[in-house]
Design a protein around this motif. Structure first.
Motif, PDB file in Angstrom:
ATOM      1  N   THR A 128     -77.760 -63.101 -51.108  1.00  0.00           N
ATOM      2  CA  THR A 128     -77.174 -62.634 -49.859  1.00  0.00           C
ATOM      3  C   THR A 128     -75.667 -62.608 -50.051  1.00  0.00           C
ATOM      4  OG1 THR A 128     -78.953 -63.550 -48.489  1.00  0.00           O
ATOM      5  CG2 THR A 128     -76.854 -63.104 -47.409  1.00  0.00           C
ATOM      6  N   VAL A 129     -75.077 -61.452 -49.841  1.00  0.00           N
ATOM      7  CA  VAL A 129     -73.640 -61.286 -50.042  1.00  0.00           C
ATOM      8  C   VAL A 129     -72.959 -61.166 -48.681  1.00  0.00           C
ATOM      9  CG1 VAL A 129     -71.828 -59.884 -51.102  1.00  0.00           C
ATOM     10  CG2 VAL A 129     -74.052 -60.126 -52.247  1.00  0.00           C
ATOM     11  N   SER A 130     -71.930 -61.944 -48.479  1.00  0.00           N
ATOM     12  CA  SER A 130     -71.144 -61.849 -47.247  1.00  0.00           C
ATOM     13  C   SER A 130     -70.224 -60.644 -47.346  1.00  0.00           C
ATOM     14  CB  SER A 130     -70.320 -63.120 -47.046  1.00  0.00           C
ATOM     15  OG  SER A 130     -71.164 -64.240 -46.901  1.00  0.00           O
ATOM     16  N   LEU A 131     -70.421 -59.683 -46.459  1.00  0.00           N
ATOM     17  CA  LEU A 131     -69.603 -58.472 -46.447  1.00  0.00           C
ATOM     18  C   LEU A 131     -69.301 -58.133 -44.995  1.00  0.00           C
ATOM     19  CD1 LEU A 131     -68.351 -56.160 -48.172  1.00  0.00           C
ATOM     20  CD2 LEU A 131     -70.458 -54.868 -47.719  1.00  0.00           C
ATOM     21  N   VAL A 170     -70.508 -61.342 -40.312  1.00  0.00           N
ATOM     22  CA  VAL A 170     -70.176 -62.055 -39.079  1.00  0.00           C
ATOM     23  C   VAL A 170     -69.396 -61.082 -38.196  1.00  0.00           C
ATOM     24  CG1 VAL A 170     -68.924 -63.991 -38.065  1.00  0.00           C
ATOM     25  CG2 VAL A 170     -70.114 -64.275 -40.254  1.00  0.00           C
ATOM     26  N   VAL A 171     -69.896 -60.844 -36.994  1.00  0.00           N
ATOM     27  CA  VAL A 171     -69.302 -59.833 -36.125  1.00  0.00           C
ATOM     28  C   VAL A 171     -68.323 -60.501 -35.166  1.00  0.00           C
ATOM     29  CG1 VAL A 171     -69.763 -57.963 -34.503  1.00  0.00           C
ATOM     30  CG2 VAL A 171     -71.438 -58.520 -36.290  1.00  0.00           C
ATOM     31  N   ILE A 172     -67.072 -60.050 -35.203  1.00  0.00           N
ATOM     32  CA  ILE A 172     -66.019 -60.625 -34.367  1.00  0.00           C
ATOM     33  C   ILE A 172     -65.335 -59.495 -33.601  1.00  0.00           C
ATOM     34  CG2 ILE A 172     -63.878 -61.966 -34.339  1.00  0.00           C
ATOM     35  CD1 ILE A 172     -64.773 -63.296 -36.908  1.00  0.00           C
ATOM     36  N   ARG A 173     -65.305 -59.661 -32.295  1.00  0.00           N
ATOM     37  CA  ARG A 173     -64.701 -58.629 -31.460  1.00  0.00           C
ATOM     38  C   ARG A 173     -63.215 -58.452 -31.817  1.00  0.00           C
ATOM     39  NH1 ARG A 173     -67.231 -57.025 -27.224  1.00  0.00           N
ATOM     40  NH2 ARG A 173     -68.238 -59.051 -26.843  1.00  0.00           N
ATOM     41  N   GLY A 174     -62.838 -57.201 -31.980  1.00  0.00           N
ATOM     42  CA  GLY A 174     -61.449 -56.909 -32.300  1.00  0.00           C
ATOM     43  C   GLY A 174     -61.145 -56.953 -33.780  1.00  0.00           C
ATOM     44  N   TYR A 175     -62.132 -57.361 -34.591  1.00  0.00           N
ATOM     45  CA  TYR A 175     -61.926 -57.374 -36.048  1.00  0.00           C
ATOM     46  C   TYR A 175     -62.794 -56.323 -36.727  1.00  0.00           C
ATOM     47  CZ  TYR A 175     -62.602 -58.684 -40.913  1.00  0.00           C
ATOM     48  OH  TYR A 175     -62.739 -58.655 -42.282  1.00  0.00           O
ATOM     49  N   ASN A 176     -64.095 -56.494 -36.643  1.00  0.00           N
ATOM     50  CA  ASN A 176     -64.988 -55.585 -37.373  1.00  0.00           C
ATOM     51  C   ASN A 176     -66.111 -55.018 -36.517  1.00  0.00           C
ATOM     52  OD1 ASN A 176     -66.455 -57.932 -37.033  1.00  0.00           O
ATOM     53  ND2 ASN A 176     -67.210 -58.021 -39.136  1.00  0.00           N
ATOM     54  N   ASP A 177     -66.028 -55.180 -35.201  1.00  0.00           N
ATOM     55  CA  ASP A 177     -67.123 -54.710 -34.343  1.00  0.00           C
ATOM     56  C   ASP A 177     -67.201 -53.189 -34.274  1.00  0.00           C
ATOM     57  OD1 ASP A 177     -64.635 -55.088 -33.001  1.00  0.00           O
ATOM     58  OD2 ASP A 177     -65.620 -54.859 -31.069  1.00  0.00           O
ATOM     59  N   ASP A 178     -66.216 -52.499 -34.826  1.00  0.00           N
ATOM     60  CA  ASP A 178     -66.274 -51.037 -34.888  1.00  0.00           C
ATOM     61  C   ASP A 178     -66.857 -50.539 -36.210  1.00  0.00           C
ATOM     62  OD1 ASP A 178     -64.156 -51.900 -36.445  1.00  0.00           O
ATOM     63  OD2 ASP A 178     -62.788 -50.309 -35.814  1.00  0.00           O
ATOM     64  N   GLU A 179     -67.342 -51.461 -37.057  1.00  0.00           N
ATOM     65  CA  GLU A 179     -67.855 -51.084 -38.367  1.00  0.00           C
ATOM     66  C   GLU A 179     -69.363 -51.297 -38.522  1.00  0.00           C
ATOM     67  OE1 GLU A 179     -65.648 -51.808 -42.080  1.00  0.00           O
ATOM     68  OE2 GLU A 179     -64.346 -53.089 -40.880  1.00  0.00           O
ATOM     69  N   LEU A 180     -70.042 -51.668 -37.471  1.00  0.00           N
ATOM     70  CA  LEU A 180     -71.438 -52.050 -37.625  1.00  0.00           C
ATOM     71  C   LEU A 180     -72.292 -50.897 -38.153  1.00  0.00           C
ATOM     72  CD1 LEU A 180     -72.055 -54.293 -34.496  1.00  0.00           C
ATOM     73  CD2 LEU A 180     -70.853 -54.775 -36.634  1.00  0.00           C
ATOM     74  N   LEU A 181     -72.095 -49.716 -37.643  1.00  0.00           N
ATOM     75  CA  LEU A 181     -72.875 -48.570 -38.096  1.00  0.00           C
ATOM     76  C   LEU A 181     -72.538 -48.217 -39.540  1.00  0.00           C
ATOM     77  CD1 LEU A 181     -72.698 -46.329 -34.899  1.00  0.00           C
ATOM     78  CD2 LEU A 181     -74.427 -48.029 -35.531  1.00  0.00           C
ATOM     79  N   ASP A 182     -71.260 -48.328 -39.893  1.00  0.00           N
ATOM     80  CA  ASP A 182     -70.853 -48.061 -41.273  1.00  0.00           C
ATOM     81  C   ASP A 182     -71.491 -49.065 -42.232  1.00  0.00           C
ATOM     82  OD1 ASP A 182     -69.253 -45.976 -40.408  1.00  0.00           O
ATOM     83  OD2 ASP A 182     -67.426 -47.192 -40.331  1.00  0.00           O
ATOM     84  N   LEU A 183     -71.585 -50.320 -41.814  1.00  0.00           N
ATOM     85  CA  LEU A 183     -72.199 -51.336 -42.665  1.00  0.00           C
ATOM     86  C   LEU A 183     -73.684 -51.059 -42.865  1.00  0.00           C
ATOM     87  CD1 LEU A 183     -70.355 -54.463 -41.245  1.00  0.00           C
ATOM     88  CD2 LEU A 183     -70.318 -53.734 -43.644  1.00  0.00           C
ATOM     89  N   ILE A 184     -74.362 -50.598 -41.812  1.00  0.00           N
ATOM     90  CA  ILE A 184     -75.775 -50.252 -41.945  1.00  0.00           C
ATOM     91  C   ILE A 184     -75.948 -49.106 -42.937  1.00  0.00           C
ATOM     92  CG2 ILE A 184     -77.749 -49.235 -40.752  1.00  0.00           C
ATOM     93  CD1 ILE A 184     -76.934 -50.837 -38.289  1.00  0.00           C
ATOM     94  N   TYR A 186     -73.918 -48.243 -45.332  1.00  0.00           N
ATOM     95  CA  TYR A 186     -73.622 -48.724 -46.683  1.00  0.00           C
ATOM     96  C   TYR A 186     -74.808 -49.513 -47.236  1.00  0.00           C
ATOM     97  CZ  TYR A 186     -71.839 -51.501 -50.510  1.00  0.00           C
ATOM     98  OH  TYR A 186     -71.685 -52.097 -51.741  1.00  0.00           O
ATOM     99  N   GLY A 187     -75.368 -50.413 -46.425  1.00  0.00           N
ATOM    100  CA  GLY A 187     -76.517 -51.181 -46.866  1.00  0.00           C
ATOM    101  C   GLY A 187     -77.661 -50.272 -47.291  1.00  0.00           C
TER     102      GLY A 187
END
Length: 349
Positions: A128-131, A170-184, A186-187
């Motif tokens: 499991t890789v933390s990304l 780890v989803v943090i508001r104001g940091y990476n919450d606009d990248e969730l779809l991009d992460l999916i 990429y995965g």
């Protein structure tokens, strides 16, 4: 020494709430080569003394005891576990342990490209890789590391080596919450299942606050807006992630430790790098197994202590935290510095 199982509780060994002893997370080091805001945000730390860190042989001995008590799943963690020299040797030792059916590794991926092949050869099956972000500039600011490309190379190397891959964000508001779809996306491109983790308030140096938490409900709403109906995948496994299937059969996990704790089905415990056995990520105290090993206690005696401790377990740390009015950080910095075992990075996450 072979443990006399007739003197121990019948399998499965369960705690006071009926939860089995089945999954063990083993931290092999408290050190890390990143400084993520949700885990190790400070510049410097008081590290555990090297002489206190469990040797591979001590870890192997404890795993044998835990396996005889019902543990089937092992996960190697840190800090960053790949900072532990010759980790593949430990993987080989643990892979040969009778009763262990699953052995995995959680890593930040920076050193994974260098070690993926030897870990696979030693018997590791999954990583499991933390990304948390796909944007190098964000990682440089958030985790104070410029090695984003190394993480992606590590994921690629793990795939080439034939390791199963999951990606934790780890989803943090104001940091990476606009990248969730991009992460999916990429995965999907690298054959990895993405798991989103609600921001937790373990430790205190992180400056956690409730308004930074992006809830499971919000994540699901975002997924439905993009992909259409999202179906829950019903499973009997007690894994912390709830799994969901998108319309194209892509699977996504959500670990809702903050807003929907899974304490009542938590079968995992944690062994710190210096041998403290913790029954809960939020646990205040633990059982000192290093002292038991190094003062000549037999496997039978250690197994009895472990069994008695688990049988009395009532921990529901995340549930109890969720019920706290005006919830804030868990510990003040002074208390963290007085007891480094309260930090997330010493507990194996």
């Amino acid at each position: 020494m072979t443990i006399d199982l007739t003197r121990l509780p019948a399998s499965p060994l369960t705690d006071a709430l009926g939860r089995p002893l089945r999954s063990l997370r083993i931290s092999v080091t408290d050190r890390c080569n990143m400084r993520c805001r949700y885990c190790m945000p400070e510049d410097s730390y008081v590290w555990l003394p090297r002489e206190s860190i469990l040797s591979f042989e001590e870890i192997q001995r404890l795993v044998g005891i835990f396996a005889d008590l019902g543990v089937q799943k092992l996960r190697l963690t840190g800090g960053e576990p790949l900072l532990r020299h010759d980790l593949s040797t430990l993987v080989s030792l643990l892979r040969s342990q009778e009763g262990i059916t699953d052995l995995a590794l959680t890593t930040n991926g920076i050193l994974l490209a260098r070690h993926a092949g030897e870990l696979k050869a030693a018997g590791l099956r999954r990583v499991t890789v933390s990304l948390d972000t796909l944007r190098p500039n964000r990682m440089a600011e958030f985790a104070r590391s410029e090695r984003h490309a190394d993480i992606l190379d590590g994921i690629s190397a793990a795939r080439q080596a034939g390791l199963g891959i999951k990606l934790n964000a780890v989803v943090i508001r104001g940091y990476n919450d606009d990248e969730l779809l991009d992460l999916i996306e990429y995965g999907h491109s690298v054959g990895a299942e993405v798991r989103f983790i609600e921001y937790m308030d373990v430790g205190g140096a992180t400056g956690w606050s409730q308004d930074q938490v992006v809830s499971r409900a919000e994540i699901l709403q975002l997924l439905e807006q993009r992909y259409g109906p999202v179906r829950a995948v019903r499973e009997s496994d007690w894994a912390p992630a709830e799994r969901f299937m998108l319309a194209d059969a892509t699977r996504v996990g959500i670990i809702a430790s903050t807003t929907a704790p899974f304490c009542r089905t938590c079968d995992r415990s944690r062994l710190t790098a210096d041998g403290t056995w913790l029954l809960c990520l939020y646990g205040e105290t633990g059982l000192d197994l290093r002292e038991a090993l190094r003062t000549g206690r037999t496997d039978q005696e250690i197994a009895g202590e472990i069994a008695d401790t688990w049988r009395a377990r009532t921990d529901r740390g995340a549930e109890e935290r969720a019920a706290v009015p005006s919830r804030g950080i868990l510990y003040q910095l002074e208390s963290l510095r007085a007891d480094p075992r309260r930090e997330m990075h010493t507990r194996g996450g």
